[in-house]
Design an enzyme around this catalytic site. Sequence first.
Site, PDB file in Angstrom:
ATOM      1  N   ALA A  36       0.850  -1.208   0.000  1.00 17.40           N
ATOM      2  CA  ALA A  36       0.000   0.000   0.000  1.00 17.40           C
ATOM      3  C   ALA A  36       0.876   1.245   0.000  1.00 17.40           C
ATOM      4  O   ALA A  36       0.731   2.135   0.835  1.00 17.40           O
ATOM      5  CB  ALA A  36      -0.934  -0.025   1.208  1.00 17.40           C
ATOM      6  N   GLY A  37       1.822   1.303  -0.951  1.00 17.27           N
ATOM      7  CA  GLY A  37       2.666   2.480  -1.102  1.00 17.27           C
ATOM      8  C   GLY A  37       2.122   3.383  -2.201  1.00 17.27           C
ATOM      9  O   GLY A  37       0.915   3.345  -2.518  1.00 17.27           O
ATOM     10  N   SER A  38       2.999   4.170  -2.815  1.00 17.28           N
ATOM     11  CA  SER A  38       2.559   5.155  -3.810  1.00 17.28           C
ATOM     12  C   SER A  38       1.815   4.490  -4.967  1.00 17.28           C
ATOM     13  O   SER A  38       0.694   4.890  -5.315  1.00 17.28           O
ATOM     14  CB  SER A  38       3.761   5.910  -4.369  1.00 17.28           C
ATOM     15  OG  SER A  38       4.486   6.501  -3.347  1.00 17.28           O
ATOM     16  N   GLY A  92       0.704   1.284  -5.368  1.00 19.25           N
ATOM     17  CA  GLY A  92      -0.446   0.469  -4.960  1.00 19.25           C
ATOM     18  C   GLY A  92      -1.653   1.344  -4.664  1.00 19.25           C
ATOM     19  O   GLY A  92      -2.785   1.032  -5.049  1.00 19.25           O
ATOM     20  N   ASN A 146      10.109  -2.046 -10.781  1.00 19.79           N
ATOM     21  CA  ASN A 146      11.080  -1.520 -11.737  1.00 19.79           C
ATOM     22  C   ASN A 146      12.290  -2.425 -11.769  1.00 19.79           C
ATOM     23  O   ASN A 146      12.525  -3.231 -10.867  1.00 19.79           O
ATOM     24  CB  ASN A 146      11.534  -0.116 -11.304  1.00 19.79           C
ATOM     25  CG  ASN A 146      10.713   0.975 -11.969  1.00 19.79           C
ATOM     26  OD1 ASN A 146      10.068   0.741 -12.989  1.00 19.79           O
ATOM     27  ND2 ASN A 146      10.766   2.161 -11.410  1.00 19.79           N
ATOM     28  N   LYS A 163      12.777   0.149 -19.923  1.00 16.20           N
ATOM     29  CA  LYS A 163      12.631   0.987 -18.710  1.00 16.20           C
ATOM     30  C   LYS A 163      13.912   0.928 -17.884  1.00 16.20           C
ATOM     31  O   LYS A 163      14.348   1.941 -17.326  1.00 16.20           O
ATOM     32  CB  LYS A 163      11.423   0.481 -17.906  1.00 16.20           C
ATOM     33  CG  LYS A 163      11.111   1.267 -16.633  1.00 16.20           C
ATOM     34  CD  LYS A 163      10.025   2.290 -16.850  1.00 16.20           C
ATOM     35  CE  LYS A 163       9.805   3.210 -15.663  1.00 16.20           C
ATOM     36  NZ  LYS A 163       8.908   2.701 -14.652  1.00 16.20           N
ATOM     37  N   ASN A 175      16.238   3.997 -16.389  1.00 19.29           N
ATOM     38  CA  ASN A 175      16.529   4.090 -14.953  1.00 19.29           C
ATOM     39  C   ASN A 175      18.032   4.004 -14.689  1.00 19.29           C
ATOM     40  O   ASN A 175      18.562   4.712 -13.824  1.00 19.29           O
ATOM     41  CB  ASN A 175      15.810   2.975 -14.185  1.00 19.29           C
ATOM     42  CG  ASN A 175      14.315   3.236 -14.072  1.00 19.29           C
ATOM     43  OD1 ASN A 175      13.873   4.379 -14.072  1.00 19.29           O
ATOM     44  ND2 ASN A 175      13.529   2.181 -13.999  1.00 19.29           N
TER      45      ASN A 175
END
Length: 302
Positions: free
Chosen positions: A10-12, A14, A101, A183, A187
């Site tokens: 439940a982070g950014s 999610g 990522n 990606k 990065n």
Amino acid sequence: MASGGLILGAGSLGRLWAACLPPGAAAFVSRPGQSPSLYCEYRLQTLQGSSVNVSVPWQSLPAPYTPAALLVATKAMHALPALKGISESLPKSTPIVLFQNGLGSQQAVAEAFPKRPVIAATTTEGANRPQPDVVVHAGRGTTWVGSLNAAGNEALTPVVEFLFNSGLQVEATADITLRLWQKLVINAGINPFTALLDCPNGQILKQPLYLKHIDGVCEELARLMNHEGMLTNASRLRADIEVVARATTHNTSSMRSDVQNGRATEIDFINGYVAHRCEALNLAAPVNRMLTEQVHSITNNH
Ligand SMILES: NC(=O)c1ccc[n+]([C@@H]2O[C@H](COP(=O)([O-])OP(=O)(O)OC[C@H]3O[C@@H](n4cnc5c(N)ncnc54)[C@H](OP(=O)(O)O)[C@@H]3O)[C@@H](O)[C@H]2O)c1
């Protein structure tokens, strides 16, 4: 009974997916042994600048229904341990959708759960969390979704249909590995420099550290990608990196943000993955190795 999906982490990211999916379509998986409140309450700041109250249920496992999918929105280093902690309580048919990522964590999950449908997603949506109860949808993008194993092939269409409900742009791809590499290149060329120089993306381009090492980063990447069957060259990769650095010139990368906040970075799954793969193949990768070690040296996640 089939019902909504579950989100692990439940982070950014999610919280962005949970907020965009229709009410009742997703619940957060509560950590084993934890009994959080019934709902995760927060505010979503939309791209248009409005603020929306969001309330997402916490769900302990096993759920009383067969989840449509499990969206894994932890950082790369937590994905496999988090899944191992709940796999016994997750129906074998539930597709695991990995949003991490970099590379390395996805393969580790696919190897650990060869019979489960394992799908990877790579997204250019941007989300951050300036306060614990606020999530900012910082940038619109595309989410590419593709399977990592045979069971994932069959699950791909229903997973894409489930993600479509969010209203975010979602595309299925037959070659998710290529998308993950594309990606990773961006990065690898931006994140460590922004973290080491403590500057926004665009500012790296004139810095001596970047100018000294970017060609080495790209040569090592190109050699490895060619070895893995993706034809490219270092100057093309550098051009791709610089297009994104300019387009996101004022943005703070996730790695810079992690360092600023004393959190572990995902360097081992970006430049560290490149170095590790190259070394395993007897291909030299001194520049990606050096950047990995330098980022480790300014953080605690050795
Ligand atoms: N944010 C973006 O815009 C974005 C865009 C593209 C890709 N991604 C990728 O998406 C992944 C997640 O990024 P993020 O920015 O959302 O990271 P984040 O804000 O750090 O969120 C990760 C969440 O996972 C939770 N977590 C860790 N272990 C867990 C476990 N065992 N069980 C349940 N929850 C667990 C963390 O909880 P604690 O905080 O309590 O540890 C945290 O809330 C990363 O790989 C990132 O590279 C993010």
